[in-house]
Design a protein around this motif. Sequence first.
Motif, mmCIF file in Angstrom:
data_model
loop_
_atom_site.group_PDB
_atom_site.id
_atom_site.type_symbol
_atom_site.label_atom_id
_atom_site.label_comp_id
_atom_site.label_asym_id
_atom_site.label_seq_id
_atom_site.Cartn_x
_atom_site.Cartn_y
_atom_site.Cartn_z
ATOM 1 N N GLU B 205 0.813 -1.213 0.000
ATOM 2 C CA GLU B 205 0.000 0.000 0.000
ATOM 3 C C GLU B 205 0.849 1.268 0.000
ATOM 4 O O GLU B 205 0.465 2.276 -0.580
ATOM 5 C CB GLU B 205 -0.934 0.017 1.218
ATOM 6 C CG GLU B 205 -2.091 -0.955 1.141
ATOM 7 C CD GLU B 205 -1.731 -2.313 1.674
ATOM 8 O OE1 GLU B 205 -0.528 -2.564 1.910
ATOM 9 O OE2 GLU B 205 -2.633 -3.141 1.857
ATOM 10 N N MET B 208 1.697 2.534 -3.463
ATOM 11 C CA MET B 208 0.627 2.638 -4.450
ATOM 12 C C MET B 208 0.301 4.085 -4.793
ATOM 13 O O MET B 208 0.389 4.955 -3.951
ATOM 14 C CB MET B 208 -0.648 2.011 -3.896
ATOM 15 C CG MET B 208 -0.599 0.524 -3.803
ATOM 16 S SD MET B 208 -2.107 -0.032 -3.038
ATOM 17 C CE MET B 208 -1.873 -1.784 -3.204
ATOM 18 N N GLU B 211 -3.654 2.324 -7.443
ATOM 19 C CA GLU B 211 -4.259 1.217 -6.701
ATOM 20 C C GLU B 211 -4.809 1.680 -5.349
ATOM 21 O O GLU B 211 -5.861 1.212 -4.915
ATOM 22 C CB GLU B 211 -3.220 0.122 -6.476
ATOM 23 C CG GLU B 211 -2.973 -0.754 -7.676
ATOM 24 C CD GLU B 211 -4.060 -1.799 -7.831
ATOM 25 O OE1 GLU B 211 -4.342 -2.495 -6.860
ATOM 26 O OE2 GLU B 211 -4.627 -1.887 -8.925
ATOM 27 N N VAL B 214 -8.319 2.918 -5.475
ATOM 28 C CA VAL B 214 -9.399 2.003 -5.842
ATOM 29 C C VAL B 214 -9.490 0.813 -4.896
ATOM 30 O O VAL B 214 -10.244 -0.118 -5.156
ATOM 31 C CB VAL B 214 -9.249 1.507 -7.303
ATOM 32 C CG1 VAL B 214 -9.168 2.688 -8.232
ATOM 33 C CG2 VAL B 214 -8.054 0.619 -7.481
ATOM 34 N N LEU B 215 -8.751 0.858 -3.767
ATOM 35 C CA LEU B 215 -8.743 -0.281 -2.846
ATOM 36 C C LEU B 215 -10.144 -0.622 -2.347
ATOM 37 O O LEU B 215 -10.438 -1.773 -2.052
ATOM 38 C CB LEU B 215 -7.848 0.029 -1.636
ATOM 39 C CG LEU B 215 -6.352 -0.161 -1.825
ATOM 40 C CD1 LEU B 215 -5.614 0.234 -0.559
ATOM 41 C CD2 LEU B 215 -6.015 -1.584 -2.193
ATOM 42 N N GLU B 216 -11.025 0.373 -2.220
ATOM 43 C CA GLU B 216 -12.343 0.134 -1.620
ATOM 44 C C GLU B 216 -13.391 -0.280 -2.644
ATOM 45 O O GLU B 216 -14.504 -0.624 -2.272
ATOM 46 C CB GLU B 216 -12.818 1.396 -0.893
ATOM 47 C CG GLU B 216 -12.075 1.676 0.402
ATOM 48 C CD GLU B 216 -12.459 0.696 1.520
ATOM 49 O OE1 GLU B 216 -13.602 0.232 1.534
ATOM 50 O OE2 GLU B 216 -11.601 0.407 2.354
ATOM 51 N N TYR B 217 -13.078 -0.218 -3.923
ATOM 52 C CA TYR B 217 -14.075 -0.569 -4.937
ATOM 53 C C TYR B 217 -14.218 -2.077 -5.047
ATOM 54 O O TYR B 217 -13.251 -2.815 -4.887
ATOM 55 C CB TYR B 217 -13.697 0.020 -6.296
ATOM 56 C CG TYR B 217 -14.089 1.457 -6.434
ATOM 57 C CD1 TYR B 217 -15.428 1.812 -6.482
ATOM 58 C CD2 TYR B 217 -13.146 2.455 -6.498
ATOM 59 C CE1 TYR B 217 -15.805 3.128 -6.583
ATOM 60 C CE2 TYR B 217 -13.507 3.784 -6.601
ATOM 61 C CZ TYR B 217 -14.852 4.110 -6.643
ATOM 62 O OH TYR B 217 -15.232 5.408 -6.745
ATOM 63 N N ALA B 218 -15.439 -2.529 -5.325
ATOM 64 C CA ALA B 218 -15.685 -3.957 -5.496
ATOM 65 C C ALA B 218 -16.707 -4.157 -6.606
ATOM 66 O O ALA B 218 -17.435 -3.221 -6.962
ATOM 67 C CB ALA B 218 -16.193 -4.569 -4.193
ATOM 68 N N LEU B 222 -15.663 -1.711 -9.468
ATOM 69 C CA LEU B 222 -14.254 -2.019 -9.722
ATOM 70 C C LEU B 222 -14.057 -2.349 -11.194
ATOM 71 O O LEU B 222 -13.067 -1.937 -11.810
ATOM 72 C CB LEU B 222 -13.805 -3.187 -8.843
ATOM 73 C CG LEU B 222 -12.354 -3.610 -9.030
ATOM 74 C CD1 LEU B 222 -11.414 -2.498 -8.603
ATOM 75 C CD2 LEU B 222 -12.043 -4.869 -8.257
ATOM 76 N N GLU B 226 -11.414 -0.465 -13.566
ATOM 77 C CA GLU B 226 -10.316 -1.171 -14.241
ATOM 78 C C GLU B 226 -10.428 -1.035 -15.749
ATOM 79 O O GLU B 226 -9.437 -0.825 -16.448
ATOM 80 C CB GLU B 226 -10.370 -2.654 -13.855
ATOM 81 C CG GLU B 226 -10.242 -2.885 -12.375
ATOM 82 C CD GLU B 226 -9.029 -3.692 -12.033
ATOM 83 O OE1 GLU B 226 -8.917 -4.800 -12.576
ATOM 84 O OE2 GLU B 226 -8.197 -3.210 -11.247
#
Lengths: 158, 313
Positions: B205, B208, B211, B214-218, B222, B226
């Motif tokens: 981390e 980064m 990245e 966007v760590l919290e996107y799912a 996401l 991407e």
Amino acid sequence: MGLIGKIRDAGRVAEPAPPQPEQGLPAAGLGGSVQVRHVDAGSCNGCEIEVGQAFGPTYDAERHGVRLVASPRHADVLTVTGPVTVNMAGPLRATYEAMPRPGLVVAVGDCARDCGVFAGGYGVLGPVSDVVPVDVQVPGCPPEPAAIVAALRGVSGR
Amino acid sequence: MIAWITAVAQAVLVAAVAPLLIGFMRAVRARLEGRAGGRLVQPWRDLRKLLRKEPIIPADAGMIFTAAPLVLMATSVLVAAAAPYLSTGGPLSGVADLIVVVGLLLLGTVALALAGLDTGTAFGGMGASREMTIAALVEPTLLLAVFALSTRVGSTDLGAIVAAGAADPAAVFTPASALAAAALAIATLAEAGRLPVDNPATHLELTMVHEAMVLEYAGRDLALVEWASAMRLTILLGLLANLFIPWGVASSPHPAALAVGAAVFVVKLAVLGGLLAAGEVFVAKLRLFRVPELLAGSFVLGLLAVVASAVLA
């Protein structure tokens, strides 16, 4: 030329992939793409070395569509190693809850299955299945990288 | 009408090719590292799976977090449609010039940086701060490098610049163009978050940039982030290719010319992507505080390109 020469001499290090494993989790519905988040819940780091190897050049899990990611939000699969220690139970639960559903848990190594040699230790809470639901288990102390890759292929379906 | 169809075809082509470009670059890198590597279509598989998964909105996040992937995707699609990739005669020529394209790219960057802040996590804010530092240094270089080319044509319209280059390729190979190409190449690396400015494969981390935001996107969100990021890389590499290697771009809306344009565009992207992936094997990420030095260097190259094109022309 140092690096170019080494690249030429090394060629392809990856070993030929074994045939696709029979067992699979069709319910996962991942379609050949698995993002893995790894959690060390109290392991001796023996399993970490093997997990590292599974993603290294020789076993190359990436060719089966498996990739390590940096966030549980991106992950489909949680690999957990080691007996769950008292201090790591909370973070492990939080990591599992941060994953989008459907999320699978792969318990890697004997310690993750039944605490192994650490069973009964004062800092050990219990096996991984006591904290989060486990879908796949990989036995071994430590398990071979090939076994870890095979388990992840079973999830990815490739 | 035909110009609009061309623009849509362009956007669809860029959207379809972008994940394949990422897959190709990963394959080149894997080959050089002695690995077997994934399939070319693996990024498409990843996107398909992510689009089927549920998005998660963190408890502390607000509207910006939800809107950012859509803004990022919309700006990418708009640039992909407006910039001259297949044909130089876009439907928005005169409007969709260099400044609009750079502005749209910056809008996407800012949306994602705000989303990183919106999550309220330490890493999101850190990534956003770094991204803004880099963006503030990159955007002037992007503008300046293309200004060096636009002085030759007398217009900031990207279509006009590429058309002039395609009509007279000899005029493209000038000292000013070489300087501008170098400046734009460095700016592309920084804007697309590639080595040595940002490591797209990092798991640490603290190192980064993109990245971390966007760590919290799912799930779906996401996938959009991407996909749009892959499109931005394609957009920037495509601009680099068409501005400095202008052959093959269709100047008439004839379907055959467009088909040739599409094929040449894909080949150019593959060559540039392959070179970038191979180059990345040989470099390490720069320390964050050294990045401004690299970007200042690229800005100076851009400035020299403008001066050279004004003096030598």
